[in-house]
Design a protein around this motif. Structure first.
Motif, short mmCIF file in Angstrom:
data_model
loop_
_atom_site.label_atom_id
_atom_site.label_comp_id
_atom_site.label_asym_id
_atom_site.label_seq_id
_atom_site.Cartn_x
_atom_site.Cartn_y
_atom_site.Cartn_z
N LYS A 41 40.47 44.80 34.32
CA LYS A 41 39.90 44.87 32.98
C LYS A 41 38.92 43.73 32.73
CE LYS A 41 44.04 47.01 30.95
NZ LYS A 41 44.90 46.91 32.13
N SER A 42 37.92 44.02 31.92
CA SER A 42 36.97 42.99 31.50
C SER A 42 37.63 42.06 30.49
CB SER A 42 35.76 43.66 30.84
OG SER A 42 36.10 44.14 29.53
N PRO A 43 36.99 40.94 30.17
CA PRO A 43 37.45 40.16 29.01
C PRO A 43 37.25 40.98 27.74
CG PRO A 43 35.86 38.93 30.37
CD PRO A 43 35.83 40.34 30.84
N VAL A 44 37.78 40.50 26.63
CA VAL A 44 37.53 41.16 25.35
C VAL A 44 36.08 40.88 24.94
CG1 VAL A 44 38.15 41.26 22.91
CG2 VAL A 44 39.93 41.01 24.64
N LEU A 124 52.78 42.34 27.52
CA LEU A 124 51.77 42.15 26.49
C LEU A 124 50.50 41.58 27.08
CD1 LEU A 124 53.85 40.59 23.56
CD2 LEU A 124 53.40 43.00 24.07
N ASP A 125 49.37 42.09 26.61
CA ASP A 125 48.06 41.54 26.95
C ASP A 125 47.67 40.62 25.79
OD1 ASP A 125 45.50 40.88 27.61
OD2 ASP A 125 44.66 42.88 27.29
N GLY A 178 54.07 37.78 41.23
CA GLY A 178 54.68 38.20 39.98
C GLY A 178 54.05 39.48 39.47
N ILE A 179 54.74 40.15 38.58
CA ILE A 179 54.21 41.37 37.96
C ILE A 179 53.16 40.98 36.93
CG2 ILE A 179 54.76 43.33 36.46
CD1 ILE A 179 57.50 43.43 37.78
N ASP A 180 51.98 41.57 37.04
CA ASP A 180 50.90 41.37 36.07
C ASP A 180 50.24 42.72 35.87
OD1 ASP A 180 48.71 40.78 34.55
OD2 ASP A 180 47.98 39.15 35.80
N LEU A 181 50.55 43.38 34.77
CA LEU A 181 50.06 44.74 34.55
C LEU A 181 48.56 44.79 34.28
CD1 LEU A 181 52.97 46.35 32.50
CD2 LEU A 181 52.69 46.10 34.98
N ASN A 182 47.92 43.63 34.13
CA ASN A 182 46.46 43.59 34.01
C ASN A 182 45.78 43.68 35.38
OD1 ASN A 182 45.24 43.52 31.38
ND2 ASN A 182 46.32 41.60 31.02
N SER A 183 46.55 43.48 36.46
CA SER A 183 45.96 43.59 37.80
C SER A 183 45.97 45.06 38.22
CB SER A 183 46.75 42.75 38.81
OG SER A 183 48.04 43.28 38.99
N ASN A 184 45.09 45.39 39.17
CA ASN A 184 44.95 46.82 39.51
C ASN A 184 46.14 47.38 40.27
OD1 ASN A 184 44.47 45.49 41.90
ND2 ASN A 184 42.35 46.12 42.10
#
Length: 250
Positions: A41-44, A124-125, A178-184
């Motif tokens: 994901k891109s930054p906000v 959470l993001d 670790g789990i990071d749901l922001n990673s692909n």
């Protein structure tokens, strides 16, 4: 699923409809662009659209690239929310989520008569205030791959499944997983200890981040905005000159 995208596949036409011009995208830092090309994901970023009544609607959102069934490239948007929506979680789950830890729960189903849907990992993001979710079998397969690759013990594998961060030593070097749901893949690695892993989860932006055509600026609240070169302030011109001099002295 193909998460890798070539530079020439960036769907500028779609992004342009939301006010993200090619100049704005191309002026993002190189590591940010690489993450986007890798499916992350891109930054906000600030976006705007024109409603049917002609009114301009402004918002902030993250986006990621996705491969269509026909082999093309589309865009998924993740709008920034005003606050986290945690009504689906109990008190202990909320506490863990707000502490940055992934948890396992059930995704509500829209089917009548089915109160609980798929079992998922939730996280959470902090940037978009979205609640991310990925089905547990997806993360489970990736954890199993990691376990096989690094010969993890049952206890180490369980630690990852519980959402904890695991540091191992391979060839005398620390690796943290670790789990990071922001990673692909839902699993993120870092060369170093747990502090390094946590630090790499968030990119540090300068107040001024100069590109070729303009500059991404960050305000005191952490919001990013784009200023084209023709609209630079005197402070921005001074900072760009200082940056240029520092680069020449290296």
């Amino acid at each position: 699923m193909n998460y890798n995208f070539d530079e020439n596949e960036m769907p500028y036409d779609i992004l342009e409809r939301f006010g993200l011009t090619q100049a704005m995208i191309d002026d993002l830092p190189t590591d940010v662009l690489q993450n986007i090309h890798n499916g992350r994901k891109s930054p906000v970023l600030p976006v705007h659209i024109t409603a049917d009544d002609g009114e301009e609607v402004k918002a902030r959102t993250r986006f990621s690239l996705v491969r269509t069934a026909e082999g093309g490239v589309d865009v998924l948007f993740y709008p920034q929310l005003d606050e986290f929506d945690l009504k689906l979680f109990n008190e202990q789950q909320e506490k863990n989520l707000l502490a940055g830890k992934p948890i396992v729960g059930h995704l509500e189903s829209n089917e009548v008569g089915n109160e609980l849907g798929s079992k998922c990992f939730f996280q959470l993001d902090p940037e978009s205030k979205q609640v991310l979710s990925v089905p547990t079998p997806v993360i489970g397969r990736n954890i199993q791959y990691v376990a096989d690759r690094y010969h993890l013990t049952g206890a180490e594998m369980q630690k990852l499944q519980n959402g904890d961060i695991l540091t191992i030593v391979e060839d005398d070097e620390e690796q943290t997983i670790g789990i990071d749901l922001n990673s692909n893949t839902g699993i993120r690695f870092a060369a170093g200890n747990e502090l390094v892993w946590k630090r790499e989860a968030k990119r540090d932006w300068d107040k001024f981040n100069f590109g070729i055509f303009g500059c991404w600026t960050m305000d005191e609240n952490g919001n990013l905005d784009y200023i084209p070169e023709e609209n630079y302030t005197e402070e921005m011109w001074d900072e760009q000159k200082k940056l240029g001099m520092r680069m020449m002295q290296r």
